[in-house]
Design an enzyme around this catalytic site. Structure first.
Site, PDB file in Angstrom:
ATOM      1  CD  GLU A  60      -1.821  -2.376   1.345  1.00  0.00           C
ATOM      2  OE1 GLU A  60      -2.705  -3.239   1.152  1.00  0.00           O
ATOM      3  OE2 GLU A  60      -0.669  -2.665   1.761  1.00  0.00           O
ATOM      4  CG  HIS A 129     -10.493  -7.561   7.385  1.00  0.00           C
ATOM      5  ND1 HIS A 129      -9.485  -8.131   8.114  1.00  0.00           N
ATOM      6  CD2 HIS A 129     -10.184  -7.755   6.082  1.00  0.00           C
ATOM      7  CE1 HIS A 129      -8.587  -8.663   7.283  1.00  0.00           C
ATOM      8  NE2 HIS A 129      -8.990  -8.444   6.050  1.00  0.00           N
TER       9      HIS A 129
END
Length: 324
Positions: A60, A129
């Protein structure tokens, strides 16, 4: 009007902007041939090729830096975070580069960058998550932040975000992708800095955003049957907050309830309360109430997970308390 899913509305917006402007491209993990985790980019690689729909490594910080560099040189990148919590790995690039470069370059660089993807508390996705990152990014100067909540505003907001010359964090809720709604056949755009008046009322102003819009509307249906008349505002813009729309509502209701999925400590509601308290305290006839998620990592257990998030029953109780 066409009735489509929210993920299809996002896909339509991306497709239309890529077709209109060759400088728009999409990048992220599994967004090419796989079509994205929630199919927002499904089949776009067939139409635009593997360069404009670019699958990236699981890195990322690297591909966020690449996207910011691309924006500096005139392209309009749209970064999809497979899950927005993964973008914490790119927090340095987002804060120190995306948010600052237009200012620190004296306006020589524009950063037309959209960072979008799923967030919020899903159904038993586990703590890593199920993060609510609004407050993390809200503190970064130079960013705009929006949270879509319907297929209609998802498409209109994303098209506006792609055309904006500033970095935009675009929050989508993981549990709203399969929500269906009407979309105009003609092209349209929505402002990135305006709230939506969802329901007019006179008793209390309920401010919310993202998935909590639907918890609030469930509660509102019951409250109306009990004789209450709540006004409901969907913030949509989390940075900047459309304080003017909220103040106009408070001039009628004089009571404020804020419902969010964000954590209570340092959340969006905390900022909103501070702004109202600093500048519009005299409009209030009762203390403001905020309903927020618990300040704990989201449990995997379904029953415990539900207990961490605001439920419609809590909204009903809060309104009754404000108006008692």
């Amino acid at each position: 009007m066409d009735k489509i899913f929210l993920f299809d509305a996002l896909r339509e917006a991306t497709d239309e902007e890529m077709q209109m402007d060759k400088s728009v491209f999409v990048l992220g993990e599994d967004i090419g041939h796989y079509g994205g985790s929630y199919k927002v980019t499904k089949d776009l690689h067939i139409k635009y090729g593997d360069i404009r729909v670019l699958d990236t490594p699981i890195a990322e910080n690297s591909f966020m830096g690449m996207a910011i560099g691309a924006a500096m040189t005139g392209l309009r990148p749209v970064v999809e975070g497979m899950n927005m919590s993964f973008l914490l790995l790119a927090f340095n690039q987002i804060s120190n580069n995306a948010g600052m470069l237009r200012y620190t370059s004296g306006g020589n660089f524009k950063i037309p960058l959209v960072i979008r993807g799923p967030g919020g508390v899903g159904k038993q996705l586990g703590a890593e998550h199920s993060q609510r990152l609004e407050a993390y990014f809200q503190a970064i100067p130079g960013l705009k932040i929006v949270a879509c909540s319907t297929p209609y505003n998802a498409k209109g907001l994303l098209k506006s975000a792609i055309r904006d010359n500033n970095p935009v964090i675009f929050f989508e809720h993981v549990l709203l992708y399969n929500l269906k709604g009407d979309i105009p056949k003609n092209e349209y755009f929505l402002p990135l800095d305006k709230a939506e008046l969802v329901r007019c009322g006179s008793d209390v102003t309920i401010v919310t955003y993202s998935r909590m819009r639907y918890h609030v509307l469930q509660a509102t249906d019951i409250l109306v049957k009990q004789g209450y008349d709540p006004e409901v505002i969907d913030l949509i813009s989390l940075k900047p907050i459309d304080i003017i729309s909220i103040v106009e509502s408070l001039k009628k209701t004089h009571r404020l309830l804020i419902v969010e999925e964000c954590m209570k400590t340092g959340g969006i509601a905390a900022e909103l309360i501070a702004q109202v308290n600093d500048n519009y305290f005299d409009l209030l006839d009762a203390p403001m109430i905020r309903l927020s998620s618990q300040d704990i990592p989201t449990p995997y257990n379904g029953t415990l997970e539900k207990a961490t998030v605001v439920q419609p029953e809590q909204v009903i109780d809060a309104v009754q308390k404000l108006l008692s």
